[in-house]
Design a protein around this motif. Sequence first.
Motif, PDB file in Angstrom:
ATOM      1  N   TRP A   1      13.548  10.581  53.342  1.00  0.00           N
ATOM      2  CA  TRP A   1      14.137  10.778  54.664  1.00  0.00           C
ATOM      3  C   TRP A   1      15.161  11.913  54.692  1.00  0.00           C
ATOM      4  O   TRP A   1      15.633  12.303  55.750  1.00  0.00           O
ATOM      5  CB  TRP A   1      14.799   9.492  55.146  1.00  0.00           C
ATOM      6  CG  TRP A   1      13.847   8.412  55.518  1.00  0.00           C
ATOM      7  CD1 TRP A   1      12.513   8.324  55.200  1.00  0.00           C
ATOM      8  CD2 TRP A   1      14.144   7.250  56.275  1.00  0.00           C
ATOM      9  NE1 TRP A   1      11.979   7.166  55.716  1.00  0.00           N
ATOM     10  CE2 TRP A   1      12.964   6.490  56.376  1.00  0.00           C
ATOM     11  CE3 TRP A   1      15.301   6.763  56.862  1.00  0.00           C
ATOM     12  CZ2 TRP A   1      12.900   5.272  57.059  1.00  0.00           C
ATOM     13  CZ3 TRP A   1      15.255   5.557  57.535  1.00  0.00           C
ATOM     14  CH2 TRP A   1      14.057   4.827  57.636  1.00  0.00           C
TER      15      TRP A   1
ATOM     16  N   TRP B   1      10.507  -5.481  62.172  1.00  0.00           N
ATOM     17  CA  TRP B   1      11.625  -4.634  61.767  1.00  0.00           C
ATOM     18  C   TRP B   1      12.977  -5.092  62.292  1.00  0.00           C
ATOM     19  O   TRP B   1      13.978  -5.014  61.589  1.00  0.00           O
ATOM     20  CB  TRP B   1      11.348  -3.171  62.120  1.00  0.00           C
ATOM     21  CG  TRP B   1      11.203  -2.884  63.592  1.00  0.00           C
ATOM     22  CD1 TRP B   1      10.111  -3.121  64.372  1.00  0.00           C
ATOM     23  CD2 TRP B   1      12.172  -2.306  64.448  1.00  0.00           C
ATOM     24  NE1 TRP B   1      10.344  -2.730  65.674  1.00  0.00           N
ATOM     25  CE2 TRP B   1      11.602  -2.210  65.747  1.00  0.00           C
ATOM     26  CE3 TRP B   1      13.467  -1.843  64.254  1.00  0.00           C
ATOM     27  CZ2 TRP B   1      12.292  -1.686  66.824  1.00  0.00           C
ATOM     28  CZ3 TRP B   1      14.147  -1.310  65.341  1.00  0.00           C
ATOM     29  CH2 TRP B   1      13.565  -1.235  66.606  1.00  0.00           C
ATOM     30  N   ARG B   2      13.012  -5.617  63.521  1.00  0.00           N
ATOM     31  CA  ARG B   2      14.302  -6.087  64.063  1.00  0.00           C
ATOM     32  C   ARG B   2      14.789  -7.320  63.309  1.00  0.00           C
ATOM     33  O   ARG B   2      15.965  -7.425  62.957  1.00  0.00           O
ATOM     34  CB  ARG B   2      14.173  -6.384  65.546  1.00  0.00           C
ATOM     35  CG  ARG B   2      14.003  -5.157  66.411  1.00  0.00           C
ATOM     36  CD  ARG B   2      13.824  -5.561  67.883  1.00  0.00           C
ATOM     37  NE  ARG B   2      13.383  -4.477  68.700  1.00  0.00           N
ATOM     38  CZ  ARG B   2      12.118  -4.174  68.967  1.00  0.00           C
ATOM     39  NH1 ARG B   2      11.139  -4.907  68.469  1.00  0.00           N
ATOM     40  NH2 ARG B   2      11.818  -3.156  69.734  1.00  0.00           N
TER      41      ARG B   2
ATOM     42  N   GLN C   1      16.404   2.355  61.922  1.00  0.00           N
ATOM     43  CA  GLN C   1      16.001   3.740  62.154  1.00  0.00           C
ATOM     44  C   GLN C   1      14.512   3.965  61.890  1.00  0.00           C
ATOM     45  O   GLN C   1      13.990   5.039  62.215  1.00  0.00           O
ATOM     46  CB  GLN C   1      16.801   4.673  61.254  1.00  0.00           C
ATOM     47  CG  GLN C   1      18.251   4.788  61.638  1.00  0.00           C
ATOM     48  CD  GLN C   1      18.982   5.790  60.763  1.00  0.00           C
ATOM     49  OE1 GLN C   1      18.412   6.775  60.317  1.00  0.00           O
ATOM     50  NE2 GLN C   1      20.255   5.534  60.525  1.00  0.00           N
TER      51      GLN C   1
ATOM     52  N   PRO D   1      11.460   2.989  63.193  1.00  0.00           N
ATOM     53  CA  PRO D   1      10.544   3.473  64.245  1.00  0.00           C
ATOM     54  C   PRO D   1      10.850   4.900  64.687  1.00  0.00           C
ATOM     55  O   PRO D   1       9.948   5.716  64.847  1.00  0.00           O
ATOM     56  CB  PRO D   1      10.750   2.481  65.390  1.00  0.00           C
ATOM     57  CG  PRO D   1      11.263   1.250  64.726  1.00  0.00           C
ATOM     58  CD  PRO D   1      12.118   1.745  63.585  1.00  0.00           C
ATOM     59  N   LYS D   2      12.110   5.207  64.856  1.00  0.00           N
ATOM     60  CA  LYS D   2      12.507   6.559  65.270  1.00  0.00           C
ATOM     61  C   LYS D   2      12.137   7.571  64.192  1.00  0.00           C
ATOM     62  O   LYS D   2      11.603   8.643  64.482  1.00  0.00           O
ATOM     63  CB  LYS D   2      14.014   6.593  65.534  1.00  0.00           C
ATOM     64  CG  LYS D   2      14.540   7.946  65.919  1.00  0.00           C
ATOM     65  CD  LYS D   2      16.039   7.885  66.123  1.00  0.00           C
ATOM     66  CE  LYS D   2      16.599   9.295  66.286  1.00  0.00           C
ATOM     67  NZ  LYS D   2      18.043   9.296  66.313  1.00  0.00           N
ATOM     68  N   HIS D   3      12.401   7.234  62.952  1.00  0.00           N
ATOM     69  CA  HIS D   3      12.101   8.146  61.850  1.00  0.00           C
ATOM     70  C   HIS D   3      10.592   8.395  61.740  1.00  0.00           C
ATOM     71  O   HIS D   3      10.157   9.531  61.574  1.00  0.00           O
ATOM     72  CB  HIS D   3      12.645   7.601  60.532  1.00  0.00           C
ATOM     73  CG  HIS D   3      12.363   8.500  59.391  1.00  0.00           C
ATOM     74  ND1 HIS D   3      13.099   9.638  59.153  1.00  0.00           N
ATOM     75  CD2 HIS D   3      11.405   8.460  58.451  1.00  0.00           C
ATOM     76  CE1 HIS D   3      12.600  10.257  58.105  1.00  0.00           C
ATOM     77  NE2 HIS D   3      11.578   9.563  57.654  1.00  0.00           N
ATOM     78  N   CYS D   4       9.808   7.343  61.837  1.00  0.00           N
ATOM     79  CA  CYS D   4       8.346   7.493  61.748  1.00  0.00           C
ATOM     80  C   CYS D   4       7.803   8.280  62.927  1.00  0.00           C
ATOM     81  O   CYS D   4       6.901   9.096  62.769  1.00  0.00           O
ATOM     82  CB  CYS D   4       7.670   6.131  61.650  1.00  0.00           C
ATOM     83  SG  CYS D   4       7.971   5.318  60.066  1.00  0.00           S
ATOM     84  N   GLN D   5       8.336   8.056  64.118  1.00  0.00           N
ATOM     85  CA  GLN D   5       7.894   8.793  65.309  1.00  0.00           C
ATOM     86  C   GLN D   5       8.211  10.267  65.166  1.00  0.00           C
ATOM     87  O   GLN D   5       7.399  11.118  65.513  1.00  0.00           O
ATOM     88  CB  GLN D   5       8.551   8.223  66.576  1.00  0.00           C
ATOM     89  CG  GLN D   5       8.061   8.877  67.839  1.00  0.00           C
ATOM     90  CD  GLN D   5       6.556   8.741  68.042  1.00  0.00           C
ATOM     91  OE1 GLN D   5       5.978   7.692  67.784  1.00  0.00           O
ATOM     92  NE2 GLN D   5       5.914   9.815  68.467  1.00  0.00           N
ATOM     93  N   SER D   6       9.373  10.601  64.615  1.00  0.00           N
ATOM     94  CA  SER D   6       9.733  12.016  64.468  1.00  0.00           C
ATOM     95  C   SER D   6       8.809  12.684  63.459  1.00  0.00           C
ATOM     96  O   SER D   6       8.490  13.863  63.596  1.00  0.00           O
ATOM     97  CB  SER D   6      11.199  12.179  64.064  1.00  0.00           C
ATOM     98  OG  SER D   6      11.414  11.724  62.756  1.00  0.00           O
ATOM     99  N   ARG D   7       8.337  11.981  62.458  1.00  0.00           N
ATOM    100  CA  ARG D   7       7.407  12.542  61.484  1.00  0.00           C
ATOM    101  C   ARG D   7       6.051  12.801  62.138  1.00  0.00           C
ATOM    102  O   ARG D   7       5.403  13.795  61.878  1.00  0.00           O
ATOM    103  CB  ARG D   7       7.224  11.610  60.287  1.00  0.00           C
ATOM    104  CG  ARG D   7       8.452  11.563  59.401  1.00  0.00           C
ATOM    105  CD  ARG D   7       8.190  10.850  58.105  1.00  0.00           C
ATOM    106  NE  ARG D   7       7.241  11.624  57.326  1.00  0.00           N
ATOM    107  CZ  ARG D   7       6.040  11.175  56.950  1.00  0.00           C
ATOM    108  NH1 ARG D   7       5.652   9.979  57.257  1.00  0.00           N
ATOM    109  NH2 ARG D   7       5.234  11.938  56.250  1.00  0.00           N
TER     110      ARG D   7
ATOM    111  N   SER E   1       5.544  13.389  65.334  1.00  0.00           N
ATOM    112  CA  SER E   1       5.721  14.501  66.276  1.00  0.00           C
ATOM    113  C   SER E   1       5.676  15.859  65.554  1.00  0.00           C
ATOM    114  O   SER E   1       5.213  16.840  66.126  1.00  0.00           O
ATOM    115  CB  SER E   1       7.055  14.374  66.999  1.00  0.00           C
ATOM    116  OG  SER E   1       7.098  13.191  67.746  1.00  0.00           O
TER     117      SER E   1
END
Length: 154
Positions: free
Chosen positions: A71, A124-125, A142, A144-150, A152
């Motif tokens: 990360w 995850w929650r 973090q 879901p956000k981290h995986c989504q940014s990858r 994108s």
Amino acid sequence: MKLFKLPVSVLVVIHTSAFEVLLIRRADHAEFWQSVTGSFDATDFDLHHTAAREVQEETGLAVKPAELVDWGMTNVYEIYPAWRHRYAPGETRNTEHLFSLCVPAAVTVRLSPREHTAWQWLDWRAAADCCYSPSNAEAILQLPKHCQSRISKA
């Protein structure tokens, strides 16, 4: 001569594409649920190697270092007083490097009974809520956000 742990470690959040997260319970603290963690040592080539070694040791999952996602993030935290004896005198802070590993499904794992006594896959929650370590909980939040940014960037 006593060999001390180095104050550099990895945290590996193992998850599925549906964001189910693997948590393992420490043998020395029954209330301590966590992701895979471990310290860099003299046999390691780099942090990816440390992360792959720890995944194998703690879960029985054989992965190549290249399968882990670095990360590019670190947490610096105070070493719990109960564990400071493992480090050189005067060492009070640890630098933790964050990684993740996506597996195809919530697989069965093989624990090292010396280190862990139970495992579970959670949303995850719920996994973040179960973590004893604040930095581990934050990493899971973090995810879901981290995986989504990858995705994108691909």
